[in-house]
Design a protein around this motif. Structure first.
Motif, mmCIF file in Angstrom:
data_model
loop_
_atom_site.group_PDB
_atom_site.id
_atom_site.type_symbol
_atom_site.label_atom_id
_atom_site.label_comp_id
_atom_site.label_asym_id
_atom_site.label_seq_id
_atom_site.Cartn_x
_atom_site.Cartn_y
_atom_site.Cartn_z
ATOM 1 N N PRO A 46 -32.968 22.360 22.155
ATOM 2 C CA PRO A 46 -33.521 23.664 21.773
ATOM 3 C C PRO A 46 -34.474 24.247 22.806
ATOM 4 O O PRO A 46 -34.821 25.432 22.724
ATOM 5 N N GLU A 47 -34.899 23.448 23.775
ATOM 6 C CA GLU A 47 -35.804 23.954 24.801
ATOM 7 C C GLU A 47 -35.105 24.868 25.806
ATOM 8 O O GLU A 47 -35.762 25.608 26.545
ATOM 9 N N LEU A 48 -33.770 24.830 25.853
ATOM 10 C CA LEU A 48 -33.047 25.636 26.830
ATOM 11 C C LEU A 48 -33.138 27.119 26.468
ATOM 12 O O LEU A 48 -32.888 27.505 25.328
ATOM 13 N N PRO A 49 -33.458 27.971 27.435
ATOM 14 C CA PRO A 49 -33.544 29.408 27.155
ATOM 15 C C PRO A 49 -32.176 30.074 27.234
ATOM 16 O O PRO A 49 -31.236 29.521 27.809
ATOM 17 N N ARG A 50 -32.060 31.238 26.669
ATOM 18 C CA ARG A 50 -30.848 32.037 26.786
ATOM 19 C C ARG A 50 -30.844 32.739 28.138
ATOM 20 O O ARG A 50 -31.874 33.209 28.626
ATOM 21 N N SER A 51 -29.658 32.832 28.747
ATOM 22 C CA SER A 51 -29.544 33.473 30.054
ATOM 23 C C SER A 51 -29.494 34.991 29.889
ATOM 24 O O SER A 51 -28.754 35.515 29.061
ATOM 25 N N THR A 52 -30.295 35.687 30.726
ATOM 26 C CA THR A 52 -30.328 37.157 30.691
ATOM 27 C C THR A 52 -29.984 37.762 32.041
ATOM 28 O O THR A 52 -30.170 38.959 32.252
ATOM 29 N N VAL A 53 -29.490 36.936 32.974
ATOM 30 C CA VAL A 53 -29.174 37.423 34.319
ATOM 31 C C VAL A 53 -27.689 37.260 34.588
ATOM 32 O O VAL A 53 -26.970 36.535 33.881
ATOM 33 N N ASP A 117 -29.258 15.072 39.516
ATOM 34 C CA ASP A 117 -28.840 16.161 38.645
ATOM 35 C C ASP A 117 -30.076 16.886 38.124
ATOM 36 O O ASP A 117 -31.184 16.343 38.133
ATOM 37 N N ALA A 118 -29.872 18.103 37.686
ATOM 38 C CA ALA A 118 -30.964 18.911 37.142
ATOM 39 C C ALA A 118 -30.376 20.005 36.271
ATOM 40 O O ALA A 118 -29.221 20.427 36.461
ATOM 41 N N THR A 119 -31.169 20.462 35.299
ATOM 42 C CA THR A 119 -30.836 21.617 34.469
ATOM 43 C C THR A 119 -31.855 22.708 34.788
ATOM 44 O O THR A 119 -33.067 22.467 34.719
ATOM 45 N N VAL A 120 -31.374 23.875 35.155
ATOM 46 C CA VAL A 120 -32.234 24.935 35.672
ATOM 47 C C VAL A 120 -32.118 26.170 34.795
ATOM 48 O O VAL A 120 -31.020 26.541 34.353
ATOM 49 N N ASP A 121 -33.240 26.819 34.569
ATOM 50 C CA ASP A 121 -33.280 28.088 33.842
ATOM 51 C C ASP A 121 -32.777 29.182 34.778
ATOM 52 O O ASP A 121 -33.419 29.461 35.804
ATOM 53 N N PRO A 122 -31.659 29.822 34.477
ATOM 54 C CA PRO A 122 -31.142 30.862 35.375
ATOM 55 C C PRO A 122 -32.049 32.084 35.461
ATOM 56 O O PRO A 122 -31.967 32.848 36.420
ATOM 57 N N ASN A 123 -32.907 32.278 34.475
ATOM 58 C CA ASN A 123 -33.795 33.439 34.478
ATOM 59 C C ASN A 123 -34.926 33.302 35.495
ATOM 60 O O ASN A 123 -35.402 34.298 36.039
ATOM 61 N N THR A 124 -35.357 32.066 35.740
ATOM 62 C CA THR A 124 -36.498 31.842 36.629
ATOM 63 C C THR A 124 -36.145 31.001 37.850
ATOM 64 O O THR A 124 -36.889 31.034 38.841
ATOM 65 N N GLY A 125 -35.083 30.224 37.778
ATOM 66 C CA GLY A 125 -34.752 29.326 38.869
ATOM 67 C C GLY A 125 -35.547 28.042 38.851
ATOM 68 O O GLY A 125 -35.485 27.253 39.804
ATOM 69 N N ASN A 126 -36.275 27.788 37.770
ATOM 70 C CA ASN A 126 -37.073 26.573 37.657
ATOM 71 C C ASN A 126 -36.357 25.540 36.796
ATOM 72 O O ASN A 126 -35.592 25.888 35.889
ATOM 73 N N GLU A 127 -36.635 24.275 37.074
ATOM 74 C CA GLU A 127 -36.034 23.200 36.288
ATOM 75 C C GLU A 127 -36.589 23.225 34.873
ATOM 76 O O GLU A 127 -37.785 23.449 34.663
ATOM 77 N N VAL A 128 -35.712 23.006 33.906
ATOM 78 C CA VAL A 128 -36.091 23.032 32.499
ATOM 79 C C VAL A 128 -36.396 21.610 32.051
ATOM 80 O O VAL A 128 -35.611 20.679 32.283
ATOM 81 N N SER A 129 -37.521 21.457 31.383
ATOM 82 C CA SER A 129 -37.882 20.161 30.810
ATOM 83 C C SER A 129 -37.363 20.114 29.381
ATOM 84 O O SER A 129 -38.034 20.525 28.438
#
Length: 548
Positions: A46-53, A117-129
């Motif tokens: 649930p910590e993953l954000p929705r992509s808006t880009v 490996d990493a999971t990245v927030d496409p909105n910010t380009g930062n790694e998601v915890s």
């Protein structure tokens, strides 16, 4: 075997279905859940954000992240966000020279430390915890790799069960002379007749789907089951066979040479879309990043394409020139790709995916009613002797533990995702253990007391676990129905609503099982009628004066 062809087919249908029915139910249930594995994975993180880009912006941010995170990597693999999976997932491969052996007493990292490996927030380009979990991929792997046993053995076992399932489907069609008439026939509260009607309806309702999903499931692993042709033609180069057979481009080999500034990734993605006449990009791989001989492989998104084989293009990362396209597949490759694609159903939009999901649920009901039907048929034979034999007791216990116990395990898996500590080591494995602990407890209870009330009890437990999942979600996260419904996030909201629906369905089944009374056999009916007639005959007549 029985006398006569149809009787032999009926015997074969019964035993091929019964011997592997409980494992088939697990395979069917896990495979059916896999149609929504992306949605399940998103709910479980649930910590993953929705992509808006846009995809182009997300791709550029992914490259910026990797240039800082893994600048010396041999390759970068980036999966772009999609409506079903809003986060970017990326992998990279480090050179062997960078891999350090683990210190004394330190556990060796998966992949030997060569892969990251990493999971990245496409909105910010930062790694998601986000919490570690296998999400819906657990069910996907479970339905053909099982768990706790070697993968090779598991796949042979699943293939064996699939062959039995295919035989059961064919013999079932042969056995039922009035198969289409039976589809429109259901007689409730008639004991054995009702179970047989229900089994027939669930089998015929989605018969094309059952045959397709079983056959294509075997085809997906055909080179493991029948490897001799491949071994004969390619005795020392299995990778070459897969490249040619699946119309893939050859792997990029050799080290990077020099350094150069790459062209913007958006230019390469636009070129790929033009080549594919508007089809979107799903992922791309940068080989030898930063080098003068770097190349970028771009893969088409698997939407509205029946085949599972994704077309790909290779570009020169420095000049933007198209270097190579994936070979045009031959007839055999296209056939295999379509069959594999039918099994995975990645091409399906939301409506068709829902139809596949409902067909899978009907398949689960078909398998479940089949194993229960055998016990219902056998029970009158054991009733005559006055004791329940070992075989029937075993089948009763397995029926309860599989049909009513597996929903408990599925719900417990989601509870584990919300309740296990976020910092727990090997958390994905712990979630899987919760699934099997819950299932094991249900099986143990069923073996200790394989009675009708145990059916009702386990169905009620499953109903409560499913119905309370949205409550547990609301107490542990901020992605609950009160938020997701207002935000129009139908992936997360739809998951919670489906959990409520499953809970209501299991509660109804538990209530029906609690109130169910087995229908009397013809012999029992005659016995009771004779007893009633004897009682009436023995009753003294009423005097006429008394009646007046």
């Amino acid at each position: 075997m029985k006398n006569g062809f149809r009787q032999s087919m009926a015997w074969l249908h019964t035993w091929t279905g019964l011997l592997v029915g409980w494992l088939l139910l697990l395979i069917f249930m896990a495979g059916t859940a896999s149609y929504y594995r992306d949605e399940i994975s998103r709910w479980m993180r649930p910590e993953l954000p929705r992509s808006t880009v846009s995809s182009d912006v997300a791709a550029q941010r992914a490259l910026t992240f990797l240039q800082h995170k893994a600048p010396q990597a041999e390759s970068w693999n980036i999966t772009l966000p999609s409506p079903r999976n809003p986060a970017m997932r990326m992998f990279w491969r480090n050179p062997e020279s960078m891999v350090k052996p683990p210190a004394e007493g330190e556990k060796r990292r998966r992949g030997g430390g060569r892969f990251g490996d990493a999971t990245v927030d496409p909105n910010t380009g930062n790694e998601v915890s986000a919490r570690e979990t296998r999400g819906g991929d657990f069910f996907y792997r479970l339905h053909f790799d099982l768990h706790y046993i070697p993968v090779l053995w598991a796949r042979y076992l699943v293939g064996f069960c699939a062959m039995f399932m295919l035989v059961a489907i064919i013999t079932g069609v042969i056995t039922h002379k009035k198969i289409f008439k039976d589809f429109f026939t259901f007689r409730p509260d008639k004991g054995l007749r009702s179970w047989l009607d229900f089994h027939n309806v669930s089998a015929v309702m989605a018969l094309p789907y059952h045959a397709m999903i079983t056959y294509t499931g075997i085809v997906t692993l055909m080179f493991m089951y029948l490897p001799w042709g491949m071994n004969k033609a390619y005795p020392n180069d299995e990778a070459a066979f897969y490249s040619e057979a699946f119309a893939r481009m050859a792997d990029v080999e050799g080290p990077g040479e020099g350094s150069a500034t790459p062209v913007p990734i958006q230019q390469l993605l636009d070129s790929a879309r033009r080549e594919w006449k508007g089809a979107d990009v799903g992922s791309f791989v940068v080989s030898r990043p930063g080098a003068a001989n770097a190349v970028v492989d771009v893969y088409q998104r698997d939407v509205r394409r029946l085949s599972s084989d994704a077309p790909s293009l290779r570009f020169n990362a420095v000049t933007g020139e198209l270097v190579q396209a994936s070979p045009v597949p031959g007839g055999a490759t296209q056939t295999r790709g379509v069959m594999y694609g039918l099994h995975l159903a990645h091409f399906a939009d939301w409506g068709l995916r829902a139809l596949f999901f409902l067909s899978g649920l009907v398949g689960c009901l078909m398998v479940a009613s089949g194993v229960v039907l055998w016990a219902v048929k056998e029970r009158p034979k054991h009733a005559k002797s006055g004791r329940t034999g070992f075989g029937l007791r075993l089948v009763d216990a397995l029926n309860i533990g599989a049909v009513a116990g597996l929903p408990i395990a599925f719900a417990a898996y989601f509870w584990g995702n919300r309740l296990l500590p976020l910092e727990l080591a090997e958390r994905p494995a712990a979630e899987a253990n919760v699934f099997f602990y819950a299932w094991g407890a249900a099986l143990l209870a069923a073996f200790l007391w394989p009675k009708r009330l145990m059916w009702a009890a386990q169905l009620y437990v499953g109903a409560a676990l499913f119905a309370l999942i949205p409550v547990v979600n609301a107490l542990t996260t901020h992605a609950h129905l009160g938020v997701t419904l207002l935000a129009g996030d139908w992936v997360l909201a739809g998951f919670d609503l489906m959990m409520l629906a499953f809970g209501a369905m299991l509660a109804y089944c538990g209530l029906r099982m609690q109130r169910w009374q087995p229908a009397l056999s013809a012999a029992e009916k005659k016995k009771r009628q004779a007893a009633a007639a004897a009682a009436a005959a023995a009753k003294p007549p009423v005097p006429a004066e008394a009646s007046a």
